[in-house]
Design a protein around this motif. Structure first.
Motif, PDB file in Angstrom:
ATOM      1  N   GLN A 377       0.830  -1.206   0.000  1.00  0.00           N
ATOM      2  CA  GLN A 377       0.000   0.000   0.000  1.00  0.00           C
ATOM      3  C   GLN A 377       0.866   1.257   0.000  1.00  0.00           C
ATOM      4  O   GLN A 377       0.529   2.258  -0.648  1.00  0.00           O
ATOM      5  CB  GLN A 377      -0.913  -0.004   1.219  1.00  0.00           C
ATOM      6  CG  GLN A 377      -1.935   1.117   1.211  1.00  0.00           C
ATOM      7  CD  GLN A 377      -2.894   1.004   0.033  1.00  0.00           C
ATOM      8  OE1 GLN A 377      -3.672   0.063  -0.057  1.00  0.00           O
ATOM      9  NE2 GLN A 377      -2.844   1.961  -0.894  1.00  0.00           N
ATOM     10  N   LEU A 378       1.993   1.234   0.717  1.00  0.00           N
ATOM     11  CA  LEU A 378       2.889   2.386   0.714  1.00  0.00           C
ATOM     12  C   LEU A 378       3.451   2.630  -0.683  1.00  0.00           C
ATOM     13  O   LEU A 378       3.537   3.776  -1.151  1.00  0.00           O
ATOM     14  CB  LEU A 378       4.026   2.176   1.713  1.00  0.00           C
ATOM     15  CG  LEU A 378       3.663   2.296   3.197  1.00  0.00           C
ATOM     16  CD1 LEU A 378       4.855   1.896   4.063  1.00  0.00           C
ATOM     17  CD2 LEU A 378       3.218   3.708   3.540  1.00  0.00           C
ATOM     18  N   ALA A 381       0.543   4.051  -2.902  1.00  0.00           N
ATOM     19  CA  ALA A 381       0.195   5.433  -2.575  1.00  0.00           C
ATOM     20  C   ALA A 381       1.308   6.397  -2.967  1.00  0.00           C
ATOM     21  O   ALA A 381       1.049   7.503  -3.443  1.00  0.00           O
ATOM     22  CB  ALA A 381      -0.104   5.550  -1.077  1.00  0.00           C
ATOM     23  N   TRP A 437       1.591   2.510   9.313  1.00  0.00           N
ATOM     24  CA  TRP A 437       0.162   2.661   9.588  1.00  0.00           C
ATOM     25  C   TRP A 437      -0.181   4.109   9.926  1.00  0.00           C
ATOM     26  O   TRP A 437      -1.227   4.633   9.517  1.00  0.00           O
ATOM     27  CB  TRP A 437      -0.240   1.748  10.749  1.00  0.00           C
ATOM     28  CG  TRP A 437      -0.445   0.326  10.351  1.00  0.00           C
ATOM     29  CD1 TRP A 437       0.333  -0.746  10.671  1.00  0.00           C
ATOM     30  CD2 TRP A 437      -1.516  -0.186   9.554  1.00  0.00           C
ATOM     31  NE1 TRP A 437      -0.169  -1.894  10.124  1.00  0.00           N
ATOM     32  CE2 TRP A 437      -1.315  -1.584   9.438  1.00  0.00           C
ATOM     33  CE3 TRP A 437      -2.618   0.389   8.934  1.00  0.00           C
ATOM     34  CZ2 TRP A 437      -2.172  -2.399   8.712  1.00  0.00           C
ATOM     35  CZ3 TRP A 437      -3.482  -0.420   8.213  1.00  0.00           C
ATOM     36  CH2 TRP A 437      -3.258  -1.806   8.106  1.00  0.00           C
ATOM     37  N   LEU A 440      -0.320   5.996   6.697  1.00  0.00           N
ATOM     38  CA  LEU A 440      -1.470   5.593   5.884  1.00  0.00           C
ATOM     39  C   LEU A 440      -2.790   6.072   6.473  1.00  0.00           C
ATOM     40  O   LEU A 440      -3.793   6.193   5.759  1.00  0.00           O
ATOM     41  CB  LEU A 440      -1.499   4.071   5.729  1.00  0.00           C
ATOM     42  CG  LEU A 440      -0.409   3.465   4.840  1.00  0.00           C
ATOM     43  CD1 LEU A 440      -0.431   1.946   4.937  1.00  0.00           C
ATOM     44  CD2 LEU A 440      -0.578   3.907   3.396  1.00  0.00           C
ATOM     45  N   LEU A 448      -7.407   2.338   0.573  1.00  0.00           N
ATOM     46  CA  LEU A 448      -6.471   1.303   1.033  1.00  0.00           C
ATOM     47  C   LEU A 448      -6.891  -0.051   0.474  1.00  0.00           C
ATOM     48  O   LEU A 448      -7.318  -0.953   1.208  1.00  0.00           O
ATOM     49  CB  LEU A 448      -6.423   1.289   2.562  1.00  0.00           C
ATOM     50  CG  LEU A 448      -6.104   2.636   3.238  1.00  0.00           C
ATOM     51  CD1 LEU A 448      -6.047   2.484   4.741  1.00  0.00           C
ATOM     52  CD2 LEU A 448      -4.785   3.211   2.709  1.00  0.00           C
TER      53      LEU A 448
END
Length: 481
Positions: A377-378, A381, A437, A440, A448
């Motif tokens: 996810q990092l 994004a 976290w 995010l 997400l």
């Protein structure tokens, strides 16, 4: 016992001397060249034909006379003396002690060219190495037995980053519940200036790790041919420590660009047909002969993990040296000049960096169950952040949508809170993932898409509710955050 000796040289061409072909001479065999005034110099056989033998001299050819010189073929390849006293010592690029403590007391000598590892005997690397650096542990995880180079450029802090990894790297044994296992270090410098070598030596001494380090130095004022031998000597020492002494060995080699430049110089002297940008056509196989000496072997508890450092000419990642290194190694850590100019340390570029073995060394029992999802996810994004920044440079930030502005803020938080950390700050993997976290949490949950819902409920709620602690880290925030 002395080998066969011949008098006279046919010709001298820089560091390469030509003599008449002799019987029972092998490729890479060590040769001693004697001159009436300059004494004994070592070299090695680099080429042969039916009529002549070409010898590379390790050092200057000053004072050599074609008529008065004598050549002795020693009948063996170049060897390194190894033993229990290897650690805590400093050697030159030829493996000769230069710290004033004399030779190692051992009768064991190993061929510096190494022995090919049977692919069937290799053990697949799976053990997580905690470097204490969030941009590596969280997004480009280093695995025991992996070769993961640092692609850098002139003026970037690759030496500081390598020294930090040496200080902090450890194997956690999360699955077995044992104490963290430390590394011994083999450090090899090729063609670097004295101040760079002094930086590493001072850092090793100041942090108390020098007793567990074997140092091989071939500085900028040393003959270029010595740079070609230095990494082979260093890797031979690493193989002895790993496979004979069952140690975990971390090999740091800097700067691989200087090694390749020396290879191009010697190739030009030998009159070989150049390939791309003047480098020899065998640059790929030559680099592979070094990089492939990393790994784990079944039957031995030791391992060799490589971190080669190379400075990309003109920051060009498509240059032959980083290009070929990327094909051979299992990923790369790319340092970004723009991040450095914005004060981010370590300036690890998010998107070009990669660890191909990361997927097999993270997860339950190795790091944490949410590691893979958080990392994915990092990356996703941050990729969106790059797109928004490009758009902003065209139309202006005020014209962006609210969603795009939110991603700009996310990018700033990621770089300042997650990527940026102190040079002596050692973050645990729990602290790193908790930071992920926290960053995010500034994005809408519907964005997400790469994280499982149960992980969001378990790990993100404390941050969105303003809590300080996460479920997995009781001391979050103690690492200088």
């Amino acid at each position: 016992m002395r080998g066969v000796e011949y008098r006279g040289l046919t010709r001298i061409e820089g560091p390469v001397v030509i003599t008449e072909r002799s019987r029972d001479v092998g490729f890479n065999e060590v040769v001693a060249v004697y001159d009436r005034d300059e004494g004994r110099r070592l070299g090695r056989v680099v080429d042969m034909s039916e009529d002549w033998t070409a010898i590379q001299i390790f050092g200057s050819n000053t004072g050599l006379s074609a008529a008065d010189s004598r050549v002795e073929f020693l009948g063996k390849p170049m060897q390194l003396r190894v033993g229990p006293g290897l650690l805590g010592r400093i050697f030159n690029g030829l493996g000769e002690p230069i710290d004033g403590y004399g030779n190692i007391f051992s009768s064991t000598c190993l061929d510096v060219n190494g022995l090919p590892i049977n692919p069937y005997a290799r053990t697949y690397p799976r053990d997580f190495i905690q470097t204490g650096i969030s941009s590596i542990d969280g997004m480009n995880t280093l695995i025991r037995g992996q070769k993961l180079p640092i692609f850098s450029g002139n003026g970037l802090p690759h030496n500081r980053l390598a020294a930090q990894i040496v200080r902090q790297a450890k194997i956690l044994n999360l699955g077995g519940g044992g104490a963290p296992e430390p590394f011994v270090v083999v450090f090899c410098a090729m063609g670097v200036k004295y101040d760079v070598a002094r930086f590493f030596l001072d850092d090793f001494e100041r942090t108390g790790v020098l007793a567990n380090v074997a140092v091989f130095l071939s500085l900028a004022d040393a003959p270029s041919l010595e740079r070609l031998v230095a990494p082979k000597c260093a890797l031979t020492a690493a193989e002895y420590l790993a496979y004979d002494r069952n140690m975990h060995v971390l090999v740091v080699m800097t700067d691989m660009t200087n090694y390749c430049e020396a290879l191009r110089e010697v190739s030009s002297i030998r009159g070989e047909v150049p390939s791309r940008k003047g480098y020899p056509g065998y640059l790929y196989s030559d680099l592979a002969s070094l990089y492939e000496r990393a790994g784990k072997i079944s039957g031995s508890s030791g391992s060799i993990t490589q971190i080669p450092i190379l400075t990309m000419p003109n920051d060009d990642i498509s240059h032959p040296i980083p290009d070929l290194s990327g094909y051979i190694t299992e990923g790369q850590i790319v340092l970004d000049r723009e991040l450095t100019q914005r004060g981010v340390y370590p300036p690890v570029a998010g998107l070009p960096s990669l660890s191909r073995l990361m997927k097999d060394g993270i997860g339950p029992g190795m790091t944490r169950e949410d590691h893979k999802d958080v990392s994915s996810q990092l990356f996703a994004a941050y990729s969106k952040v790059k797109q928004v920044r490009n758009l902003s440079s065209i139309i202006g930030e005020e014209e962006l949508s609210d969603a795009d502005k939110r991603y700009l803020q996310f990018g700033e938080r990621l770089e300042q809170d997650f990527l940026t950390q102190g040079e002596f700050e050692d973050r645990s993997i729990d602290q790193t993932l908790d930071l992920g976290w926290k960053v995010l949490a500034s994005l809408p949950r519907e964005d997400l898409l790469r994280i499982k819902k149960e992980y969001i409920e378990k790990y993100m709620n404390p941050f969105t509710a303003g809590a300080v602690l996460s479920p997995a880290s009781e001391d979050w925030g103690s690492g200088g955050l």
